[in-house]
Design a protein around this motif. Structure first.
Motif, PDB file in Angstrom:
ATOM      1  N   ALA A  85       0.809  -1.216   0.000  1.00 48.68           N
ATOM      2  CA  ALA A  85       0.000   0.000   0.000  1.00 48.68           C
ATOM      3  C   ALA A  85       0.841   1.265   0.000  1.00 48.68           C
ATOM      4  N   GLY A  86       2.160   1.137   0.030  1.00 46.14           N
ATOM      5  CA  GLY A  86       3.023   2.304  -0.026  1.00 46.14           C
ATOM      6  C   GLY A  86       3.235   2.951   1.326  1.00 46.14           C
ATOM      7  N   ILE A  87       3.413   4.274   1.315  1.00 49.62           N
ATOM      8  CA  ILE A  87       3.774   5.045   2.509  1.00 49.62           C
ATOM      9  C   ILE A  87       2.555   5.789   3.040  1.00 49.62           C
ATOM     10  N   PHE A  88       2.333   5.662   4.348  1.00 52.48           N
ATOM     11  CA  PHE A  88       1.321   6.441   5.044  1.00 52.48           C
ATOM     12  C   PHE A  88       1.999   7.460   5.953  1.00 52.48           C
ATOM     13  N   THR A 108      -3.259  15.770  14.957  1.00 49.07           N
ATOM     14  CA  THR A 108      -4.661  15.480  14.627  1.00 49.07           C
ATOM     15  C   THR A 108      -5.006  14.005  14.794  1.00 49.07           C
ATOM     16  N   SER A 109      -3.958  13.164  14.972  1.00 50.09           N
ATOM     17  CA  SER A 109      -4.118  11.700  15.068  1.00 50.09           C
ATOM     18  C   SER A 109      -4.706  11.098  13.802  1.00 50.09           C
ATOM     19  N   ILE A 110      -4.519  11.783  12.665  1.00 48.16           N
ATOM     20  CA  ILE A 110      -5.036  11.305  11.383  1.00 48.16           C
ATOM     21  C   ILE A 110      -3.946  10.554  10.626  1.00 48.16           C
ATOM     22  N   VAL A 111      -4.302   9.375  10.096  1.00 44.12           N
ATOM     23  CA  VAL A 111      -3.420   8.604   9.221  1.00 44.12           C
ATOM     24  C   VAL A 111      -3.913   8.750   7.789  1.00 44.12           C
ATOM     25  N   SER A 112      -3.031   9.095   6.871  1.00 42.77           N
ATOM     26  CA  SER A 112      -3.425   9.267   5.475  1.00 42.77           C
ATOM     27  C   SER A 112      -2.331   8.757   4.560  1.00 42.77           C
ATOM     28  N   SER A 113      -2.705   8.421   3.328  1.00 41.57           N
ATOM     29  CA  SER A 113      -1.747   7.933   2.344  1.00 41.57           C
ATOM     30  C   SER A 113      -0.864   9.079   1.872  1.00 41.57           C
ATOM     31  N   LEU A 114       0.439   8.807   1.732  1.00 41.93           N
ATOM     32  CA  LEU A 114       1.374   9.831   1.271  1.00 41.93           C
ATOM     33  C   LEU A 114       1.974   9.476  -0.083  1.00 41.93           C
ATOM     34  N   ALA A 115       2.446   8.246  -0.243  1.00 42.47           N
ATOM     35  CA  ALA A 115       3.085   7.831  -1.487  1.00 42.47           C
ATOM     36  C   ALA A 115       2.694   6.380  -1.774  1.00 42.47           C
ATOM     37  N   PRO A 116       1.675   6.163  -2.613  1.00 41.18           N
ATOM     38  CA  PRO A 116       1.175   4.798  -2.864  1.00 41.18           C
ATOM     39  C   PRO A 116       2.059   4.003  -3.808  1.00 41.18           C
ATOM     40  N   ALA A 144       7.714   0.400  -1.887  1.00 38.85           N
ATOM     41  CA  ALA A 144       8.231   1.148  -0.739  1.00 38.85           C
ATOM     42  C   ALA A 144       7.836   0.402   0.529  1.00 38.85           C
ATOM     43  N   ASN A 145       8.527  -0.715   0.807  1.00 37.42           N
ATOM     44  CA  ASN A 145       8.077  -1.611   1.877  1.00 37.42           C
ATOM     45  C   ASN A 145       9.122  -1.897   2.945  1.00 37.42           C
ATOM     46  N   GLY A 146      10.269  -1.205   2.897  1.00 41.13           N
ATOM     47  CA  GLY A 146      11.318  -1.438   3.880  1.00 41.13           C
ATOM     48  C   GLY A 146      11.406  -0.331   4.909  1.00 41.13           C
ATOM     49  N   MET A 147      12.591  -0.179   5.496  1.00 44.69           N
ATOM     50  CA  MET A 147      12.810   0.848   6.494  1.00 44.69           C
ATOM     51  C   MET A 147      12.896   2.225   5.840  1.00 44.69           C
ATOM     52  N   ILE A 148      12.758   3.275   6.647  1.00 42.64           N
ATOM     53  CA  ILE A 148      12.687   4.651   6.156  1.00 42.64           C
ATOM     54  C   ILE A 148      13.774   5.480   6.825  1.00 42.64           C
ATOM     55  N   ALA A 149      14.410   6.390   6.061  1.00 37.64           N
ATOM     56  CA  ALA A 149      15.409   7.296   6.618  1.00 37.64           C
ATOM     57  C   ALA A 149      15.245   8.678   5.996  1.00 37.64           C
ATOM     58  N   PHE A 150      15.319   9.716   6.833  1.00 33.64           N
ATOM     59  CA  PHE A 150      15.219  11.099   6.377  1.00 33.64           C
ATOM     60  C   PHE A 150      16.596  11.736   6.265  1.00 33.64           C
ATOM     61  N   ASP A 151      16.775  12.569   5.224  1.00 29.40           N
ATOM     62  CA  ASP A 151      17.980  13.382   5.167  1.00 29.40           C
ATOM     63  C   ASP A 151      17.710  14.722   5.846  1.00 29.40           C
ATOM     64  N   SER A 152      18.665  15.624   5.795  1.00 29.50           N
ATOM     65  CA  SER A 152      18.544  16.897   6.517  1.00 29.50           C
ATOM     66  C   SER A 152      17.498  17.824   5.919  1.00 29.50           C
ATOM     67  N   ASN A 153      17.025  17.539   4.700  1.00 30.24           N
ATOM     68  CA  ASN A 153      16.004  18.365   4.043  1.00 30.24           C
ATOM     69  C   ASN A 153      14.615  17.740   4.121  1.00 30.24           C
ATOM     70  N   ASP A 154      14.476  16.677   4.904  1.00 27.44           N
ATOM     71  CA  ASP A 154      13.224  15.939   5.052  1.00 27.44           C
ATOM     72  C   ASP A 154      12.805  15.186   3.798  1.00 27.44           C
ATOM     73  N   ASN A 155      13.712  15.053   2.827  1.00 19.69           N
ATOM     74  CA  ASN A 155      13.509  14.036   1.802  1.00 19.69           C
ATOM     75  C   ASN A 155      13.768  12.685   2.464  1.00 19.69           C
ATOM     76  N   PHE A 156      13.156  11.624   1.949  1.00 20.40           N
ATOM     77  CA  PHE A 156      13.342  10.340   2.606  1.00 20.40           C
ATOM     78  C   PHE A 156      13.558   9.215   1.605  1.00 20.40           C
ATOM     79  N   VAL A 157      14.290   8.214   2.085  1.00 15.34           N
ATOM     80  CA  VAL A 157      14.587   7.018   1.303  1.00 15.34           C
ATOM     81  C   VAL A 157      13.901   5.839   1.966  1.00 15.34           C
ATOM     82  N   VAL A 158      13.361   4.926   1.148  1.00 15.22           N
ATOM     83  CA  VAL A 158      12.682   3.734   1.644  1.00 15.22           C
ATOM     84  C   VAL A 158      13.381   2.508   1.066  1.00 15.22           C
TER      85      VAL A 158
END
Length: 349
Positions: free
Chosen positions: A180-183, A189-197, A201-215
């Motif tokens: 289902a991709g990234i939520f 707000t305690s809201i869960v929503s789809s971000l990148a379907p 993109a099913n492994g671990m997640i890491a953010f760089d200093s600009n808030d771009n992320f790798v999955v």
């Protein structure tokens, strides 16, 4: 001792002379990254430590034991305030606590779910994904469950949450093993929503200093995907760990040729570390226990700068652990050693 480089200044009535030659002996040397890389061995039940420059490998901790011979280590997270690592054990359904500086196992918390990804928020709460269901469990520092976050199903069963990571604003991102991709979870707000379907993109997640992320790609994949903070793909696949980087092992091997680069982590200089499970196959146990994993280091431009050999235990996740701040005997030692210098003092006249 030879003085390689020296600067002087005045501090609290003393003349301070700093030597880079002294730094190496008193403050642990000079490295391009101030810390170390720790990866989880899924089949070995160990935490493997890697030098951030050379990727030289030593075993940091052995979690597998007579009472838990095959924990299935999956995820790892750091509480830097307590200097404790949390390590998820998918098979034995436990979260282990490990001293981040010594590697000592401090205990475990037993779950009834299938833990995978882990993340720690600014309050020290631990978020644990249930890879066999559709929820994220939230625990306080005493392992009291304080919240449950439900990830919406995709209509064909559980989403199987996998990787977890917080961005700089406290937003939690959740990858899903079921495709289902990234939520995203907004704690305000305690809201869960789809971000990148994106189904890969099913492994671990890491953010760089600009808030771009790798999955990472945890299953049936050789690729890592990269997105901006809004979930827009950035030249995907971003990186590929194929047979050229991680050769097939010799001998009989039944598993499909997917390297499964599941684990990802950035260091303080923007270098990306990628941990690969190698070829694994639930129906062929002999394949799984071959040493076909690997760790790879890429710089901020995506160029490969270091890699382990091709005979590493399968690695499921990875984290960069910054060095602990030393506890000096004086304010002067704290100021100078943290700055990367050792001091030699002589009285001012």
């Amino acid at each position: 001792m030879m003085i390689l480089n020296k600067v002087s200044g005045r501090f609290s009535g003393w003349v301070v002379t700093a030597s880079i030659g002294l730094v190496a002996s008193l403050c642990g040397g000079i490295h391009s990254a101030n810390g170390e890389v720790i990866a989880t061995g899924f089949f070995s039940g160990t935490l493997e430590r890697f030098d951030p420059d050379t990727l030289a490998q030593t075993t940091f901790a052995s979690i597998a034991s007579a009472s838990d011979p095959f924990p299935g280590l999956s995820g790892i997270a750091l509480n830097n305030q307590t200097r404790q690592l949390y390590v998820s054990a998918r098979i034995s359904q436990r979260i282990y606590t490990v001293d981040a500086d010594t590697g000592s196992t401090l205990g475990f918390h037993q779950l009834s779910t299938t833990p995978a990804g882990l993340a720690v928020d600014s309050n020290g709460q631990v978020f644990v994904s249930d890879n066999g269901g559709s929820s994220i469990s939230v625990f306080d520092s005493n392992w009291n469950q304080v919240n449950t976050i439900t990830v919406p199903d995709i209509g064909v069963g559980n989403n199987q949450p996998s990787g977890l990571a917080f961005d700089s604003n406290g937003r939690l991102l959740i990858s899903t093993f079921a495709g289902a991709g990234i939520f995203q979870f907004d704690p305000n707000t305690s809201i869960v929503s789809s971000l990148a379907p994106s189904p890969l993109a099913n492994g671990m997640i890491a953010f760089d200093s600009n808030d771009n992320f790798v999955v990472g790609g945890a299953a049936f994949s050789n690729d890592l995907l990269r997105f901006d903070e809004n979930g827009v793909g950035l030249s995907n696949p971003y990186l590929t760990i194929d047979a050229a980087l991680l050769p097939l092992p010799s001998g009989t091997f039944a598993s499909p040729d997917f390297t499964s680069p599941a684990g990802v982590a950035y260091d303080e200089n923007g270098n990306l570390f990628v941990a690969a499970l190698g070829r694994t196959n639930p129906t062929s146990a002999a394949d799984n226990f071959q040493s076909n994993g690997g760790l790879f280091k890429f710089d901020s431009s995506g160029s490969l700068v270091a890699q382990t050999g091709s005979t590493v235990t399968p690695l499921s996740s990875v984290i960069f652990v910054p060095s602990a701040v030393p506890e000096p005997s004086s304010v002067a030692m704290l100021t100078l050693c943290v700055a990367g210098v050792a001091i030699r003092r002589r009285k001012r006249y």
